[in-house]
Design an enzyme around this catalytic site. Structure first.
Site, PDB file in Angstrom:
ATOM      1  N   GLU A   1       0.873  -1.177   0.000  1.00 34.92           N
ATOM      2  CA  GLU A   1       0.000   0.000   0.000  1.00 34.92           C
ATOM      3  C   GLU A   1       0.908   1.224   0.000  1.00 34.92           C
ATOM      4  O   GLU A   1       1.203   1.804  -1.038  1.00 34.92           O
ATOM      5  CB  GLU A   1      -0.933  -0.014   1.207  1.00 34.92           C
ATOM      6  CG  GLU A   1      -1.880   1.165   1.243  1.00 34.92           C
ATOM      7  CD  GLU A   1      -2.647   1.262   2.562  1.00 34.92           C
ATOM      8  OE1 GLU A   1      -3.638   2.000   2.570  1.00 34.92           O
ATOM      9  OE2 GLU A   1      -2.243   0.638   3.565  1.00 34.92           O
TER      10      GLU A   1
ATOM     11  N   ASP B   1     -12.101  -1.457   4.577  1.00 34.59           N
ATOM     12  CA  ASP B   1     -10.990  -0.932   5.369  1.00 34.59           C
ATOM     13  C   ASP B   1     -11.504  -0.206   6.609  1.00 34.59           C
ATOM     14  O   ASP B   1     -11.325  -0.678   7.725  1.00 34.59           O
ATOM     15  CB  ASP B   1     -10.091  -0.016   4.537  1.00 34.59           C
ATOM     16  CG  ASP B   1      -8.703   0.155   5.152  1.00 34.59           C
ATOM     17  OD1 ASP B   1      -8.366  -0.571   6.097  1.00 34.59           O
ATOM     18  OD2 ASP B   1      -7.951   1.022   4.687  1.00 34.59           O
TER      19      ASP B   1
END
Length: 337
Positions: free
Chosen positions: A205, A282
């Protein structure tokens, strides 16, 4: 109704607004409207970067320092998820972040498990139908990237082992990936392997393909986010061949400026490469999203098809930290959509 699965949802980033109001009153804090709470809990559409995103965890964590509050939050979040159409979820949190007022990590986990069991008891006492099937859930404990918390991280692994199969399903590593490289946490996952605790790792990420490679070398069964794998064709091929699931979180990745807009989100490229991609929220509150919203956004932005959605859900069913019976239940529910 779609049968949805969320494998990557953070508890402290997903407090329902109604729960926040309830806990603020309980804690004697001044009442605020949703509009007043929004800048404390959620990022705007023009969120500047990851730093602004991470600011939104400060206020929720203030409300998550007692066993009663943690139990209530887990229960309320599961209630919201079931109403949305979820049939399976894995909720993650870092026990060490909830010890500021005297709780031990074990006590934090016991409180979260109590919230899960309370939800299960209430759900099983009602009539679950083909239209609204049961929501099954597990907890993932996060070790944290950082400095000076080595013992706290090892304690998280030990607590995960103690409660594995008793509400807890896996371990994770979360936090500032670019500042604290995955390779620095070998001791955490060495202990996890020794204690036979399965794990996922946030990787690919904020940092690139090398972070994913390290996570795979440690023995990660899944990768949190992982979208930067596409920067390395050989890595993409490896992920596809080994069928390592990626826990993709589109809106969150846009919030943190990984991609300019949803039209550039690479979920189709991952599927076409044979990667076991999944779609997740998330942080439901921080990103102001839900699992169903994630799919709608992809439908509108890239024309995600019904066949692609079903594949993403089947990928998620295969990726759960659960047994074959649960995977079979989920596959059956998805096939009936």
């Amino acid at each position: 109704m779609k049968r949805l699965i969320d494998l990557h949802v953070h508890l402290d980033g997903s407090l329902p607004y109604e729960t926040v109001h309830k806990l603020m009153k309980k804690e004697g804090l001044p009442a605020k409207t949703d509009t007043e709470l929004y800048p404390l809990l959620s990022v705007p559409e023009d969120c500047r970067d990851l730093n602004e995103y991470l600011e939104k965890f400060d206020f929720p964590l203030q409300l998550m320092q007692s066993a009663g509050n943690i139990e209530q939050i887990v229960y309320d979040l599961l209630t919201v998820q079931r109403a949305e159409g979820l049939v399976y979820t894995e909720i993650r949190f870092a026990p060490q972040l909830h010890c500021q007022q005297g709780l031990t990590q074990a006590a934090v986990v016991e409180a979260a498990v109590a919230g899960l069991r309370r939800f299960e008891k209430e759900q099983y006492s009602c009539t679950c139908t083909e239209t609204t099937p049961e929501l099954h859930a597990g907890l993932i404990l996060c070790a944290m990237r950082g400095a000076g918390n080595e013992e706290a991280n090892l304690e998280t692994v030990r607590v995960a082992a103690k409660y594995l199969g008793k509400g807890v399903v896996a371990l994770d590593l979360a936090g500032a990936e670019a500042l604290f490289p995955t390779r620095d946490f070998e001791d955490v996952f060495s202990l996890a392997r020794e204690l036979e605790v399965p794990f996922t790792i946030h990787a690919g990420e904020a940092a690139g393909p090398d972070s994913i490679r390290t996570a795979l070398a440690f023995g990660a069964r899944r990768i949190g986010h992982g979208v930067r794998a596409l920067e390395d064709a050989a890595l993409v091929k490896e992920l596809a061949e080994k069928q390592i699931p990626l826990e993709c979180c589109p809106t969150s990745n846009l919030n943190t400026k990984m991609f300019p807009d949803m039209a550039h989100y690479p979920i189709r490229a991952l599927l076409e490469a044979g990667v076991k991609a999944t779609v997740n929220t998330d942080n439901m509150t921080v990103s102001d999203t839900t699992e169903s919203k994630e799919f709608v956004k992809l439908e509108q932005a890239i024309g995600l098809t019904a066949a692609e959605e079903k594949q993403l859900l089947l990928n998620a069913a295969d990726a759960i930290f659960g047994g074959e019976d649960e995977k079979a239940r989920l596959r059956k529910l998805i096939a009936e959509m």
